[in-house]
Design a protein around this motif. Sequence first.
Motif, PDB file in Angstrom:
ATOM      1  N   TRP C 277       0.799  -1.216   0.000  1.00 60.83           N
ATOM      2  CA  TRP C 277       0.000   0.000   0.000  1.00 60.83           C
ATOM      3  C   TRP C 277       0.838   1.276   0.000  1.00 60.83           C
ATOM      4  CZ3 TRP C 277      -3.587  -2.147   4.373  1.00 60.83           C
ATOM      5  CH2 TRP C 277      -4.458  -3.083   3.824  1.00 60.83           C
ATOM      6  N   GLY C 278       1.865   1.298   0.844  1.00 62.13           N
ATOM      7  CA  GLY C 278       2.685   2.504   0.939  1.00 62.13           C
ATOM      8  C   GLY C 278       3.355   2.808  -0.386  1.00 62.13           C
ATOM      9  N   GLN C 279       3.827   1.752  -0.988  1.00 57.54           N
ATOM     10  CA  GLN C 279       4.517   1.883  -2.267  1.00 57.54           C
ATOM     11  C   GLN C 279       3.570   2.383  -3.342  1.00 57.54           C
ATOM     12  OE1 GLN C 279       5.291  -1.346  -4.992  1.00 57.54           O
ATOM     13  NE2 GLN C 279       6.682  -1.890  -3.309  1.00 57.54           N
ATOM     14  N   MET C 280       2.343   1.872  -3.314  1.00 52.89           N
ATOM     15  CA  MET C 280       1.362   2.281  -4.312  1.00 52.89           C
ATOM     16  C   MET C 280       1.073   3.765  -4.161  1.00 52.89           C
ATOM     17  SD  MET C 280      -1.104  -1.008  -3.915  1.00 52.89           S
ATOM     18  CE  MET C 280      -2.425  -0.570  -5.013  1.00 52.89           C
ATOM     19  N   ILE C 281       0.950   4.197  -2.923  1.00 52.44           N
ATOM     20  CA  ILE C 281       0.665   5.608  -2.690  1.00 52.44           C
ATOM     21  C   ILE C 281       1.822   6.463  -3.178  1.00 52.44           C
ATOM     22  CG2 ILE C 281       0.259   7.346  -0.914  1.00 52.44           C
ATOM     23  CD1 ILE C 281      -1.197   5.278   0.711  1.00 52.44           C
ATOM     24  N   SER C 282       3.021   5.972  -2.970  1.00 49.76           N
ATOM     25  CA  SER C 282       4.186   6.721  -3.417  1.00 49.76           C
ATOM     26  C   SER C 282       4.173   6.879  -4.933  1.00 49.76           C
ATOM     27  CB  SER C 282       5.442   5.986  -2.960  1.00 49.76           C
ATOM     28  OG  SER C 282       6.560   6.550  -3.561  1.00 49.76           O
ATOM     29  N   ALA C 283       3.941   5.781  -5.614  1.00 49.68           N
ATOM     30  CA  ALA C 283       3.907   5.853  -7.082  1.00 49.68           C
ATOM     31  C   ALA C 283       2.787   6.771  -7.546  1.00 49.68           C
ATOM     32  CB  ALA C 283       3.713   4.450  -7.650  1.00 49.68           C
ATOM     33  N   ALA C 284       1.635   6.625  -6.926  1.00 48.24           N
ATOM     34  CA  ALA C 284       0.514   7.479  -7.307  1.00 48.24           C
ATOM     35  C   ALA C 284       0.841   8.937  -7.056  1.00 48.24           C
ATOM     36  CB  ALA C 284      -0.727   7.075  -6.501  1.00 48.24           C
ATOM     37  N   GLY C 285       1.508   9.192  -5.933  1.00 45.64           N
ATOM     38  CA  GLY C 285       1.870  10.562  -5.590  1.00 45.64           C
ATOM     39  C   GLY C 285       2.740  11.184  -6.668  1.00 45.64           C
ATOM     40  N   ASN C 286       3.741  10.439  -7.073  1.00 44.10           N
ATOM     41  CA  ASN C 286       4.628  10.949  -8.122  1.00 44.10           C
ATOM     42  C   ASN C 286       3.847  11.332  -9.362  1.00 44.10           C
ATOM     43  OD1 ASN C 286       7.086  10.898  -6.880  1.00 44.10           O
ATOM     44  ND2 ASN C 286       7.371   8.715  -7.271  1.00 44.10           N
ATOM     45  N   ASP C 287       2.919  10.439  -9.743  1.00 47.25           N
ATOM     46  CA  ASP C 287       2.154  10.714 -10.955  1.00 47.25           C
ATOM     47  C   ASP C 287       1.253  11.925 -10.783  1.00 47.25           C
ATOM     48  OD1 ASP C 287       1.607   7.370 -12.293  1.00 47.25           O
ATOM     49  OD2 ASP C 287       3.305   8.751 -12.313  1.00 47.25           O
ATOM     50  N   ILE C 288       0.668  12.037  -9.665  1.00 48.29           N
ATOM     51  CA  ILE C 288      -0.249  13.165  -9.454  1.00 48.29           C
ATOM     52  C   ILE C 288       0.506  14.476  -9.471  1.00 48.29           C
ATOM     53  CG2 ILE C 288      -1.641  14.290  -7.702  1.00 48.29           C
ATOM     54  CD1 ILE C 288      -3.115  11.899  -7.303  1.00 48.29           C
ATOM     55  N   LEU C 289       1.689  14.456  -8.872  1.00 45.94           N
ATOM     56  CA  LEU C 289       2.446  15.698  -8.816  1.00 45.94           C
ATOM     57  C   LEU C 289       3.000  16.071 -10.175  1.00 45.94           C
ATOM     58  CD1 LEU C 289       4.230  15.418  -5.386  1.00 45.94           C
ATOM     59  CD2 LEU C 289       2.247  16.748  -6.047  1.00 45.94           C
ATOM     60  N   SER C 290       2.984  15.107 -11.111  1.00 43.42           N
ATOM     61  CA  SER C 290       3.383  15.524 -12.451  1.00 43.42           C
ATOM     62  C   SER C 290       2.172  15.762 -13.319  1.00 43.42           C
ATOM     63  CB  SER C 290       4.341  14.497 -13.068  1.00 43.42           C
ATOM     64  OG  SER C 290       3.958  13.203 -12.745  1.00 43.42           O
ATOM     65  N   GLY C 291       1.044  15.934 -12.685  1.00 38.45           N
ATOM     66  CA  GLY C 291      -0.113  16.408 -13.422  1.00 38.45           C
ATOM     67  C   GLY C 291      -1.085  15.337 -13.857  1.00 38.45           C
TER      68      GLY C 291
END
Lengths: 311, 347, 331
Positions: C277-291
């Motif tokens: 879960w933590g890892q998924m959130i991290s990956a999602a975070g990266n994507d969201i912050l790039s728009g």
Amino acid sequence: MDRLTAEAEDDDLQMASYTVRRILRAILLLVLVSVLTYVLFTVLPDANPPQSVAPGFFGYMKDVFLHFNFGYNHPSHQSVLSLVLTRLPATLSLVAGAGLLSVALAIPVGVIAATRRGTRVDRVAMRTALAIISMPVFWLGLIVLYLLASDVGKLPILPGANSYAGLTADPGQWFKSLILPWLVLAASQAAIYSRLLRGQMLEVMDQDYIRTARAKGLSEQSVIWRHGAGAAVPGVVTALGLDIGALLGGAVLTETVFRIHGVGLLAYHAVLRSDFPIVQGTVLLAAMFIVVVSLIVDIGNAWLDPRVRFA
Amino acid sequence: MSEPLLNVENLRVVFNTDSGNVHAVDGVSYAVNPGSTLAIVGESGSGNSVAALTTLGLTRGERTEVSGRILFEGRDLLALPDRELREIRGNEIAMIFEDPLSSLHPVDTVGHQVMETILAHRAVSKAAARDRAIDLLERVGIPDSHRWVEAYPHEFSAGMRQRVMIAIALANEPKLLIADQPTAMLDVTAQAQILALLEELQQQLRMAMIIITHDLGVVAEMADEVAVMYAGRIIERGSTEQIFAAPQHPYTWGLLKSVPRLETSRSEELVPIPGRPPSLIDRPSGCYFHPRCPYVRDQHRRVDPRLQPVPEAPGHVVACLLLPPERKRLWEGLEAGRTPEELRDSQ
Amino acid sequence: MSTGPSQILLDAEASGEPPVVAFADTPALSPDRLIWRRLRSDRVAVRSVGVIILLLLIAILAPLVVDIFGVTGPNVRNPSTLNSFGLPSGPSFSHPFGVDDIGRDVLARVIYGARIALEVGIFGTVIAVVVGTAIGLLAGFYGGWIETLLMGAVDVLLAFPVVLLGLGIGDACGGGGCAGGAIGPGLGTVIFIVALTSFPYVARIVRRRVASLREREFVLAARSLGASSGRILYREIAPNLLAPLIVYSVLLVPTNILLEAALSFLHVGILPPTADWGQMISAAGNDILSGNSAWWYLVFPGLALLFTVLAFNLLGDGLLGALGRRGQTDG
């Protein structure tokens, strides 16, 4: 015969003795913390070739305590200590602001929930707090960014990640960029402390001296806030001071989410690059910082609450 | 006979708890005259403290039902809004509690705690309040009070702390002082000193006092009038002389006989009252005392006694179904050294 | 989120005393039965137990659950779900939680992520409790220099901020393992970090309890009757530790689950491609912050975390309430 206790006469002596004892203990802790850091980072991992531990250890201890050398980062030609110091203001801005905000949030919520125990206000407040505690702070940060960040959010109203500027460089931007991180970190801490405070308030309000305060004819506001909260809050604030490790942990995660160039992000990037000295140095410095802060909190507490000095 | 300062009329206090309704005070009436002392005697759990706390409105809460009247100088305290009641607390009616250590704020100087009471009711400057606090502490017997005014409660001995409580209570020269077991936590010497202090201050301030206690020694020394409570009711009431010379209720006899007195002969046994106080949720039928009374008759389990005057003893009332001559005989027998069992069997 | 002890832990540590149950008029029930009864009548606590059991089942039977939902496995990439720009599609009939940035079904990954969370949370806590109890018992019972030594070590550990320490150890052991191979990279390291950072709290509480019990009358009585230390430990002291230990353990689990998620978020915990879960959130975070506004693989793992942690916290709260000390939520 009524005897006035002798200890009352040397108030200052008690304080001084306690201070000295505490400082000595802190020094010992600093040494031990360095030892443990060495063990965890140099002895424990298998990756390092088995070298004789002793010379490395004593060299290390000399470096730390005599030269204040916490490691060196070769690529950037900077000592770890100076790297950390340059990043420190950002972390301090985040932590100090969030710490204050969390106390400012927690006190009214905790006190009001306690005085209105069992009502809807109480239940809603405590359930919200529990929900916030149960979510990771980094997730909360990302959600907030997703919703409100000016660059990527659905409702762009506040600066998003990567917008941090130093206080001296651009005060306006510094403040605006910290609003969301402050709110996120403060919310997660306030959730914890408001619950603690509520519990403390309930206990305090049950005490006999609250009954005495009422019997004196003092106003209910005075009884609740001066006497009740006045007794309950210091305990919780002390807990905050002693649990500064949790606050730092939250700060690391918040810095990572909001890309604030503080000590936490420094460590995170160092891990990604496998830059060992920085990671080790940062951990050690953080632990030493916590020892010093605990020392200050303990002494402050003893000064405020005389009963502690006899511990 | 002057107008009573405090007149409690048919006070009833019921707490609604998860285990049931606790009838802490069940139709209690008493009066206190200006300058005199009333002792309310009873075991723990008899509701004696609750009645006193209710006088100051300290039992008000959501799950508390209070009925009756408490007239203080003609005003019904139970009907007063909190705001007005607060003006009376610590001002005209003051209270001191059993445990001075827990009753004093631990992290506030003693002087400030006294000052607080003064400042709450008098428009004076802080400096003036401080001076008065120093004065008060001196008056209650704390020497060098100008030094001690900055001290914290835990730096004092128990007796001294109680003196501080008294100083706080008397700061605004109240007309009535309620003392809830003021000496229960003190050793014998401190006890004597505190009682002497209370007596002296009462004289000086011409103050009325209600003392709640289960120590008959305190009653003998301090009280003008006595009310004996059992299971939330007053079961005997009269002047101190009347109660000690000619007690009427078997419970009162038990209290008197369970404490050694100087006149008690060596061969006489101390007789504690058997059993435990009844639950205030589920009270016995008929006379509340009947399960523990050595002289119980069948009728007592069914009929609830009311307070009746004692013949030839004006102002002395008792709630007992035994007839006056019977009671006289029993008491005289107990005084002569016979045991309750003997007396009961010899009826 | 708390990466140190949660508020309830701080509160639990502060009190050292067993609760006093004073009901003079009700028939006497042994304290255990009273606690049990109170717990059973606490609806929230009972429901939490139900949720936890459900989560455990889902975690254990993950492959079966994935099949039931008819979605593809956690590591199966479905290129058809990515559009021409390589952006993933959101919740749909075939992928109720959508897919992540490389086409893997999010629901499956969330289900498998439960395994990691619960494994680390529960095993890490169990190890921490065992070690902490042992240390606390020894320190509290024998006192003297043993106590000073053990508690000193505990104090030193507590000086380290948990997340940073985890970051450091994760980095140190992530490469080739630690302690001569006993602590492998990935799962082993994470469990080690979790146990290392939580046992001190257990040790403290146990020590305080034991030290206070040591002086109590029933222990002195047993000693005067000639009981040996071992016997005293077993018969007099241990039963008094059981209840607070159970409560504390229940409250430690959510903290440790959150710690595990934080470590994975920081890339020092469980490494890809294992679903976490933590890892998924991290990956999602990266994507969201790039728009990239693919909210579903940020939200669902986070909700899963929230749900799981909340269940344990509510249960812990209920236990605290049943023990007689009011938890922080009254009903």
